[in-house]
Design an enzyme around this catalytic site. Structure first.
Site, mmCIF file in Angstrom:
data_model
loop_
_atom_site.group_PDB
_atom_site.id
_atom_site.type_symbol
_atom_site.label_atom_id
_atom_site.label_comp_id
_atom_site.label_asym_id
_atom_site.label_seq_id
_atom_site.Cartn_x
_atom_site.Cartn_y
_atom_site.Cartn_z
ATOM 1 N N LYS A 22 85.584 -0.947 59.350
ATOM 2 C CA LYS A 22 84.609 -1.661 60.190
ATOM 3 C C LYS A 22 85.328 -2.444 61.289
ATOM 4 O O LYS A 22 85.002 -2.328 62.459
ATOM 5 C CB LYS A 22 83.794 -2.622 59.325
ATOM 6 C CG LYS A 22 82.980 -3.618 60.117
ATOM 7 C CD LYS A 22 82.204 -4.560 59.236
ATOM 8 C CE LYS A 22 82.948 -5.811 58.836
ATOM 9 N NZ LYS A 22 83.068 -6.856 59.857
ATOM 10 N N ARG A 94 79.917 -11.797 65.791
ATOM 11 C CA ARG A 94 80.982 -12.469 66.526
ATOM 12 C C ARG A 94 81.913 -11.513 67.269
ATOM 13 O O ARG A 94 82.419 -11.819 68.343
ATOM 14 C CB ARG A 94 81.774 -13.225 65.479
ATOM 15 C CG ARG A 94 82.468 -14.377 65.907
ATOM 16 C CD ARG A 94 83.294 -14.889 64.763
ATOM 17 N NE ARG A 94 84.655 -15.007 65.230
ATOM 18 C CZ ARG A 94 85.056 -15.934 66.076
ATOM 19 N NH1 ARG A 94 84.234 -16.845 66.503
ATOM 20 N NH2 ARG A 94 86.306 -15.965 66.484
ATOM 21 N N VAL A 125 86.268 -19.509 69.959
ATOM 22 C CA VAL A 125 86.872 -18.379 70.700
ATOM 23 C C VAL A 125 87.863 -18.879 71.751
ATOM 24 O O VAL A 125 88.210 -18.167 72.679
ATOM 25 C CB VAL A 125 85.804 -17.460 71.368
ATOM 26 C CG1 VAL A 125 85.018 -16.703 70.331
ATOM 27 C CG2 VAL A 125 84.896 -18.254 72.299
ATOM 28 N N ASP A 126 88.334 -20.130 71.578
ATOM 29 C CA ASP A 126 89.240 -20.720 72.572
ATOM 30 C C ASP A 126 90.497 -19.882 72.789
ATOM 31 O O ASP A 126 90.998 -19.771 73.913
ATOM 32 C CB ASP A 126 89.620 -22.153 72.157
ATOM 33 C CG ASP A 126 90.208 -22.215 70.750
ATOM 34 O OD1 ASP A 126 89.712 -21.498 69.874
ATOM 35 O OD2 ASP A 126 91.173 -22.981 70.543
ATOM 36 N N ASP A 308 89.715 -11.574 53.673
ATOM 37 C CA ASP A 308 88.534 -10.740 53.414
ATOM 38 C C ASP A 308 88.516 -10.155 52.001
ATOM 39 O O ASP A 308 87.554 -9.470 51.633
ATOM 40 C CB ASP A 308 88.454 -9.603 54.440
ATOM 41 C CG ASP A 308 87.986 -10.094 55.800
ATOM 42 O OD1 ASP A 308 87.616 -11.267 55.911
ATOM 43 O OD2 ASP A 308 87.998 -9.291 56.754
ATOM 44 N N ILE A 330 92.759 -19.333 56.027
ATOM 45 C CA ILE A 330 92.283 -18.789 57.310
ATOM 46 C C ILE A 330 90.961 -19.431 57.743
ATOM 47 O O ILE A 330 90.817 -19.854 58.877
ATOM 48 C CB ILE A 330 92.114 -17.249 57.245
ATOM 49 C CG1 ILE A 330 93.370 -16.576 56.676
ATOM 50 C CG2 ILE A 330 91.753 -16.671 58.616
ATOM 51 C CD1 ILE A 330 94.574 -16.523 57.571
HETATM 52 C C1 UD1 Z 1 88.898 -10.888 62.063
HETATM 53 C C2 UD1 Z 1 88.076 -10.006 61.161
HETATM 54 C C3 UD1 Z 1 87.614 -10.787 59.938
HETATM 55 C C4 UD1 Z 1 88.810 -11.414 59.228
HETATM 56 C C5 UD1 Z 1 89.647 -12.231 60.218
HETATM 57 C C6 UD1 Z 1 90.929 -12.768 59.608
HETATM 58 C C7 UD1 Z 1 87.013 -8.494 62.745
HETATM 59 C C8 UD1 Z 1 85.759 -8.023 63.394
HETATM 60 N N1 UD1 Z 1 86.910 -9.536 61.920
HETATM 61 O O1 UD1 Z 1 88.059 -11.942 62.514
HETATM 62 O O2 UD1 Z 1 86.953 -9.883 59.052
HETATM 63 O O3 UD1 Z 1 88.344 -12.279 58.210
HETATM 64 O O4 UD1 Z 1 90.025 -11.408 61.338
HETATM 65 O O5 UD1 Z 1 91.694 -11.725 59.083
HETATM 66 O O6 UD1 Z 1 88.073 -7.925 62.939
HETATM 67 N N2 UD1 Z 1 90.495 -19.036 65.700
HETATM 68 C C9 UD1 Z 1 90.491 -20.075 66.601
HETATM 69 N N3 UD1 Z 1 90.209 -19.786 67.911
HETATM 70 C C10 UD1 Z 1 89.951 -18.518 68.340
HETATM 71 C C11 UD1 Z 1 89.969 -17.470 67.412
HETATM 72 C C12 UD1 Z 1 90.260 -17.753 66.102
HETATM 73 O O7 UD1 Z 1 90.711 -21.224 66.241
HETATM 74 O O8 UD1 Z 1 89.716 -18.329 69.532
HETATM 75 C C13 UD1 Z 1 90.792 -19.311 64.276
HETATM 76 C C14 UD1 Z 1 89.643 -18.915 63.350
HETATM 77 O O9 UD1 Z 1 88.668 -19.923 63.269
HETATM 78 C C15 UD1 Z 1 90.380 -18.669 62.056
HETATM 79 C C16 UD1 Z 1 91.713 -18.082 62.512
HETATM 80 O O10 UD1 Z 1 91.842 -18.452 63.884
HETATM 81 O O11 UD1 Z 1 90.592 -19.886 61.388
HETATM 82 C C17 UD1 Z 1 91.836 -16.582 62.394
HETATM 83 O O12 UD1 Z 1 90.702 -15.984 62.981
HETATM 84 P P1 UD1 Z 1 90.745 -14.532 63.658
HETATM 85 O O13 UD1 Z 1 91.968 -13.827 63.210
HETATM 86 O O14 UD1 Z 1 90.524 -14.695 65.123
HETATM 87 O O15 UD1 Z 1 89.489 -13.849 63.039
HETATM 88 P P2 UD1 Z 1 88.501 -12.829 63.744
HETATM 89 O O16 UD1 Z 1 89.232 -11.998 64.725
HETATM 90 O O17 UD1 Z 1 87.296 -13.555 64.207
#
Ligand code: UD1
Length: 422
Positions: A22, A94, A125-126, A308, A330
């Site tokens: 996915k 998201r 998403v910063d 996950d 995470i």
């Molecule tokens: C992806 C996966 C999700 C998985 C996660 C971590 C997809 C569609 N989803 O989510 O299933 O649980 O990776 O392996 O691929 N963060 C920030 N700012 C940002 C982006 C992230 O602070 O702009 C933080 C998040 O809140 C979190 C951490 O970074 O605490 C990791 O998140 P991230 O790896 O970005 O997860 P996703 O890509 O959203």
């Protein structure tokens, strides 16, 4: 709303085919926006999240045709006539933010709704936005939308991520393929889904090195062309179904599974007393002893133990011999399955990001409620081993990430059925 009825008890034996990932498919699909030529994905999973991404791409003017019962997605972004990703679609998922980098890179402008919070934490998403700014994007946040511009096109730059983000790495990786010059992404995510995306982009003509390591280098090109790409195996679906025989006993072969997708997870299974053997068709999993041993788990970015699979692992450890400590590093609010497991007789104490699980002899079936995707499947796994019947409600979460869950589990002998809601 539908629910799932599970009757516990009984070993599981046989084979379960594992679908395409996915999370890989959700980043490969927006890659179509980078080229005017067709991109075809094979081995796509049949999931509601994929339908949501289809709807989003179509709203931008892309053609997305689902073939072979949804396993093939034929896409073309020849006529992108709308550059706004609307809140009504983005709020559902998201991963919609992943259209931002490709649209901006190709056409120099894009407007994408901010995704907002979700059940497992704030999830900002910063990092996506800062990374795109490092490539010269001009961003403005207005009325809940990101308005992005790159009038002269994106330019290669250095991205230093303060923490590892899968999605932000994917967004900037896609954008960098069409930026002028060289981009270096430091502290990049190393997940197999990133490598799969880089493989697909290379087939489209991108010049990328270092994917799978913490430093990815991209040499921008003027244009990308069409390609056909098979989606990598879903390591989270794989790990989830590996836990089914671990919890219930028996021996199940997961078709398409590979050890390199689930290394850290297999180390924990081994410590718990579960054997995993790589065959030429996949992974064969069996329980070595009567009762499994307690193990401690810390979630980390790949190659660490995946967040996950934390909820599903907790379901296993509820009946382990001894006390296990699970640390969630995470997402800050990812133990919502714990109160539901406690309703089934589990002994779990949650303090902040740590859950302490003291194994009990047996769980007992109960009506429980799914709160997110991985939590919902952990309750099904717990129900398979529990005494009596478990009814898991709000299964729309499950449909986002697990195709044919009832068919796959009943195929190995589980007593499980879907009950249609009123
Ligand atoms: C992806 C996966 C999700 C998985 C996660 C971590 C997809 C569609 N989803 O989510 O299933 O649980 O990776 O392996 O691929 N963060 C920030 N700012 C940002 C982006 C992230 O602070 O702009 C933080 C998040 O809140 C979190 C951490 O970074 O605490 C990791 O998140 P991230 O790896 O970005 O997860 P996703 O890509 O959203």
């Amino acid at each position: 709303m539908d629910s799932i009825l599970v009757s516990g008890g009984g070993e599981l034996n046989g084979q379960i085919p594992i679908a395409g990932a996915k999370n890989a498919c959700l980043t490969l699909m927006p890659a179509t926006l980078l080229s005017e030529e067709p991109l075809t994905l094979t081995n796509a999973p049949r999931l509601s999240d994929i339908k949501t991404m289809t709807e989003l791409l179509q709203s931008l003017g892309a053609e997305v045709t689902s073939l072979q019962d949804g396993q093939v997605l034929a896409m073309s972004s020849h006529d992108i006539n709308n550059h706004t990703a609307d809140y009504d679609i983005v709020r559902k998922m998201r991963a919609s933010i992943l259209v931002l980098g490709p649209m901006l890179a190709r056409d120099g402008h894009a407007v994408v709704s901010l995704p907002g919070g979700c059940a497992i934490g704030a999830r900002p998403v910063d990092l996506h936005l800062k990374a795109l700014e490092a490539l010269g994007a001009e961003l403005e946040l207005k009325d809940g939308y990101v308005h992005a511009k790159a009038p002269g096109g994106l330019k290669g730059g250095t991205v230093d991520f303060p923490l590892v983000s899968v999605g932000a790495t994917e967004n900037v990786l896609m954008a960098a393929t069409l930026a002028k010059g060289t981009t270096v992404i430091n502290n990049a995510a190393r997940e197999p889904e990133i490598v799969d995306l880089a493989d697909c982009l290379r087939k489209m003509g991108a010049q990328i090195d270092g994917d799978g390591t913490s430093t990815i280098t991209v040499q921008g090109v003027d244009r990308l062309h069409g390609a056909t790409h098979p989606v990598v195996t879903d390591r989270i679906e794989l790990g989830t179904y590996m836990l089914a025989p671990a919890i219930c006993g028996g021996e199940v072969e997961l078709l398409g599974g590979r050890l390199n997708l689930v290394g850290a997870f297999c180390e924990k299974l081994d410590a718990a007393g579960i054997s995993v053997e790589e065959t030429d068709r996949g992974l064969k999993v069996a329980r070595r002893s009567g009762r499994i041993s307690a193990v401690d788990v810390v979630t980390e970015p790949f190659p660490g133990f995946p967040t996950d699979l934390q909820a599903q692992m907790m379901a296993l450890l509820c009946t382990a011999d001894g006390t296990s400590v699970l640390e969630e590093k995470i997402f800050e609010n990812r133990f919502m399955h714990a109160p539901e497991l406690i309703r089934m007789g589990a002994q779990i104490d949650v303090h902040g990001g740590t859950a302490t699980v003291t194994g009990v002899d047996r769980l007992k079936g109960a009506p429980v409620m799914a709160t997110d995707l991985r939590a919902s499947v952990s309750l099904i796994l717990a129900g398979l081993a529990a005494e009596g019947e478990t009814v898991v409600s709000r299964v729309y979460h499950l449909d986002r990430g697990y195709e044919h869950v009832v068919g796959k589990l009943s195929g190995v002998g589980a007593k499980i059925e879907r009950i249609k809601g009123q």
